[in-house]
Write a protein that holds these residues in place. Structure first.
Motif, PDB file in Angstrom:
ATOM      1  N   TYR A 116       0.750  -1.297   0.026  1.00 39.01           N
ATOM      2  CA  TYR A 116      -0.096  -0.215  -0.003  1.00 39.01           C
ATOM      3  C   TYR A 116       1.017   1.304   0.097  1.00 39.01           C
ATOM      4  N   ASP A 117       0.456   2.444  -0.549  1.00 36.47           N
ATOM      5  CA  ASP A 117       0.960   3.581  -0.641  1.00 36.47           C
ATOM      6  C   ASP A 117       0.872   4.225   0.753  1.00 36.47           C
ATOM      7  N   PRO A 129      -5.087   3.466  -1.224  1.00 34.59           N
ATOM      8  CA  PRO A 129      -4.215   3.612  -2.502  1.00 34.59           C
ATOM      9  C   PRO A 129      -3.005   2.438  -2.305  1.00 34.59           C
ATOM     10  N   LYS A 174       2.163   1.532  -6.949  1.00 33.46           N
ATOM     11  CA  LYS A 174       2.004   1.788  -8.330  1.00 33.46           C
ATOM     12  C   LYS A 174       3.460   1.474  -8.964  1.00 33.46           C
ATOM     13  N   ASN A 175       3.495   1.066 -10.127  1.00 34.44           N
ATOM     14  CA  ASN A 175       4.887   0.869 -10.772  1.00 34.44           C
ATOM     15  C   ASN A 175       5.027   2.174 -11.468  1.00 34.44           C
ATOM     16  N   GLU A 176       6.081   2.376 -11.936  1.00 34.24           N
ATOM     17  CA  GLU A 176       6.298   3.823 -12.835  1.00 34.24           C
ATOM     18  C   GLU A 176       5.341   3.904 -13.975  1.00 34.24           C
ATOM     19  N   ASP A 177       5.002   2.887 -14.645  1.00 36.63           N
ATOM     20  CA  ASP A 177       3.902   3.257 -15.691  1.00 36.63           C
ATOM     21  C   ASP A 177       2.610   3.542 -15.149  1.00 36.63           C
ATOM     22  N   GLY A 178       2.447   3.382 -13.719  1.00 35.87           N
ATOM     23  CA  GLY A 178       1.228   3.744 -13.211  1.00 35.87           C
ATOM     24  C   GLY A 178       0.188   2.628 -12.931  1.00 35.87           C
ATOM     25  N   SER A 179       0.501   1.343 -13.285  1.00 35.68           N
ATOM     26  CA  SER A 179      -0.321   0.235 -13.058  1.00 35.68           C
ATOM     27  C   SER A 179       0.041  -0.364 -11.547  1.00 35.68           C
ATOM     28  N   ASP A 180      -0.828  -1.020 -11.109  1.00 34.28           N
ATOM     29  CA  ASP A 180      -0.723  -1.558  -9.826  1.00 34.28           C
ATOM     30  C   ASP A 180       0.518  -2.608  -9.426  1.00 34.28           C
ATOM     31  N   ALA A 181       1.375  -2.375  -8.597  1.00 31.63           N
ATOM     32  CA  ALA A 181       2.514  -3.298  -8.516  1.00 31.63           C
ATOM     33  C   ALA A 181       1.992  -4.573  -8.119  1.00 31.63           C
ATOM     34  N   SER A 182       2.485  -5.468  -8.413  1.00 27.19           N
ATOM     35  CA  SER A 182       2.021  -7.297  -8.135  1.00 27.19           C
ATOM     36  C   SER A 182       2.953  -7.296  -6.830  1.00 27.19           C
TER      37      SER A 182
END
Length: 140
Positions: free
Chosen positions: A48-49, A115, A118-126
């Motif tokens: 989580y962020d 929240p 997120k990855n650098e491309d904005g997708s959720d980090a797995s």
């Protein structure tokens, strides 16, 4: 206080008892809460962020409020005389740590409005998955 309120603490302990535990010093209760939040961040940071959850405008959710309240109350009461602390306070802290471990290990999830990382491309980090080669079935 940064994330929880005195009303949140009052759900676990009488407000007068909580304030007597910190010698009526609200700043001391704030510092205990800050330490608890940093510990919670260590558990949740991979999923989580935490910067947004505990930022200027905190994202409050019932489970995190209860977790932080339980640990804060236990540590505030325990600072007086650990041998006089009721077992119920240790049960609060034990429950809270168990919930944090479940959240960390992805056995439980916080609500969708909390929240996630997120990855650098904005997708959720797995989530990182671990395995070992000793398992003959190659199960993760």
């Amino acid at each position: 206080m940064r994330y929880i309120t005195t009303e949140d603490i009052a759900t676990l302990i009488h407000n007068q008892m909580a304030m007597q535990s910190v010698e009526n010093d609200g700043a001391l209760l704030d510092s205990i809460e800050d330490l608890v939040i940093s510990e919670v961040c260590a558990y949740l940071a991979g999923r989580y962020d935490t910067d947004r959850i505990f930022g200027e405008r905190p994202v409050r959710t019932g489970l995190l409020v209860r977790i932080i309240s339980c640990i804060t109350v236990c540590r505030a009461v325990r600072r007086n005389a650990a041998r006089k602390v009721s077992d119920s306070f240790y049960e609060y802290e034990g429950w809270a740590v168990d919930m944090l471990e479940r959240l960390r290990d992805d056995k439980m999830r916080l609500p969708a409005d909390v929240p996630v990382v997120k990855n650098e491309d904005g997708s959720d980090a797995s989530a990182i998955m671990y395995g070992h080669s000793r398992n003959s079935g190659w199960h993760i």
